[in-house]
Design an enzyme around this catalytic site. Sequence first.
Site, short mmCIF file in Angstrom:
data_model
loop_
_atom_site.label_atom_id
_atom_site.label_comp_id
_atom_site.label_asym_id
_atom_site.label_seq_id
_atom_site.Cartn_x
_atom_site.Cartn_y
_atom_site.Cartn_z
N GLU A 153 0.89 -1.17 0.00
CA GLU A 153 0.00 0.00 0.00
C GLU A 153 0.91 1.21 0.00
O GLU A 153 1.61 1.47 0.98
CB GLU A 153 -0.92 -0.04 1.22
CG GLU A 153 -1.99 1.02 1.23
CD GLU A 153 -1.59 2.22 2.06
OE1 GLU A 153 -1.21 3.25 1.45
OE2 GLU A 153 -1.64 2.14 3.29
N CYS A 205 -2.16 8.62 3.60
CA CYS A 205 -2.05 7.97 2.29
C CYS A 205 -3.32 8.15 1.47
O CYS A 205 -3.31 7.96 0.25
CB CYS A 205 -1.73 6.50 2.45
SG CYS A 205 -2.92 5.60 3.48
#
Length: 676
Positions: free
Chosen positions: A258, A297
Amino acid sequence: MTIQQINSFAAGEWIAPGAGARNIASAVTGDIIASAGNNALDVQGMLDYARNVGGPALRALTFHDRAKMIKALALAISKNKQALYDLSFATGATQSDHMIDIDGGIGTMFVFASKGRREMPDGHVYLDGEVEQLSRHGTFMGQHICTPLQGVAVHINAFNFPVWGMLEKLAPTLLAGVPAIVKPATNSCYVTELAVKIMLDSGILPAGALQLVSGGLGDMLDRLTLQDVVSFTGSAQTALSLRSAPHILENSIRFVAEQDSLNASILGPDAAPGTPEFDLFVKEVQREMTTKAGQKCTAIRRMMVPENHVDAVIEALSARLDKTQIGDPRLETTRMGALVSGGQKRDVLEKAAIIGQEAERVYGDPDNFTVDGADAEKGAFVPPMLFHCANPDSAERVHDTEAFGPVSTIMGYRDVDHAIELVNKGQGSLVASVITHDPTVAREVAMGAGAFHGRLYFNNRDSMKESTGHGSPLPHMVHGGPGRAGGGEEMGGVRGVKHYMQRTAIQGSPDMLSAIGDKWVPGATETTNQAHPFTRTFHDLKIGDTLHTEPRVVTMEDIEHFAHFTGDTFYAHMDDAAAKRNPFFPGRVAHGYLLLSFAAGMFVEPNEGPVLANTGLDNLRFMKPIEAGETIKVRLTVKKKTPRNEEYGEVRWHVSLTDGEGELAAEYELLTMNAY
């Protein structure tokens, strides 16, 4: 000032920093507050300890045992979260930021604990999908199962969420039955260390289930095997370096990534100034720019708005950003704290300068801003910065450069197709949001941009009061994305647990499949000639216990009575000529629900006993109509048993209803709660 020594926890022992340790500075003051790292860690010993001690202990527990363990861990952290709050201020995070990181991590643990109890068996094998009949007469069948990997999960986490980032990986890993070695980012590892210490001190975890590396991993990744998993969160550059290592590739070691992505938000063409959607869009962007100082993120890096609303959005967003007080995160008046480190500050300013080559900065000056209660130069502070890209079609850097801080770029679009084209220029993102009240716009974006995003978030006046926000990954839903976002998936409920398990296709007779999955398969052995199953307790019942009822004739009087009593006078039950014109019916037939009612009456034991309640009916199918004068019989078989609390458990019964020739007329699963 005392410099805190951040320890590692390896093979059951706390190890102090040693050779190779590095200093960690406060994000707020710039002062050195901690030291972490030890090049002498016995990484092979840690792997062996996880595989040989932690793994067997976890696999000996059922999914429900592990779920209860995860819930207990969440409660232990929750009782100590104030200490985590107090420590986290040094990362530059505000109290509101703590709620996302610490409380969010605890909440994620609770969700996985709940899903483990509700959606997974109280056993050791997870059945993935339904049984496949591979032969004509059903003596040879197939089933997919998932079992825990017999290795270790190495979790490499980012600096921005030292608690949530660990727990959102740890919960599905432990639920799968796999031990974990956690490696937090060094800049904020002191917060992770405390969270790990809380969990270990609770005494809840089996030995070897959790270890901690504060500092570098050394050559640990070069010692992994096919049974191990690497789960990484961080930069695309680091992910590429790790996942392309020859040892990782040669051994096909699972690598879940990720990483960086240029997440976007689209203001729908219907969301003009003055609409609730316009105000909601501005609020969402401001929140995503300033929460965690933009170090998320999932933060909004690009905004696509109708060309005729660009100026209005810039004006409204600038007004909201003006109200964002930057300062010492401990102050109640502070709305945005510092970046995690001086190095991160330099990186954000460098990336903002790159974006500035293609876009004009219309808000925020890193050389002229006010910080309350702290020194802007000594601390890692930057102001929110808003850019406007007038030529997004020809621009490149605004679509491939992420300033991991409070930086976002606005760009205009001509129509929805153009907005989709622009949002997809990010080449893979964790999330894109669409603020619109027009379902047609939502569908167009879903069809056009879904393949480029791990999550699409739609919001408007109808859902905004209860929505969780563009930047909030939820444990129920997958978190990850294609392309630049890393190509991985985390969370997503049981989907996330499967990343730490092996899916295996098993083939064999019904008895073999029943034994492996601890769930009765049609065609497997039935146990009959015992006391009525409704007179036996949960623990007395066994998989495969079966009751065959006496036959019953369905009469025309039954059909007439049921129709008039319930009001269900559908023509197939009342008009013979009309029913015969229907290709599914030979003439008037019995109601399907009449047959179910008869079935219940045929297998029920009316007296008080261990059956406490009928709680549901699943997978009902009608295969063959029953006419007046035909005979029906019922078979009731214990298919699955699941404990629910200290007093009762759920029994799933397979019910089949056949006609006088033994042909299947209906089939379903009955759920009851049975006392122990």
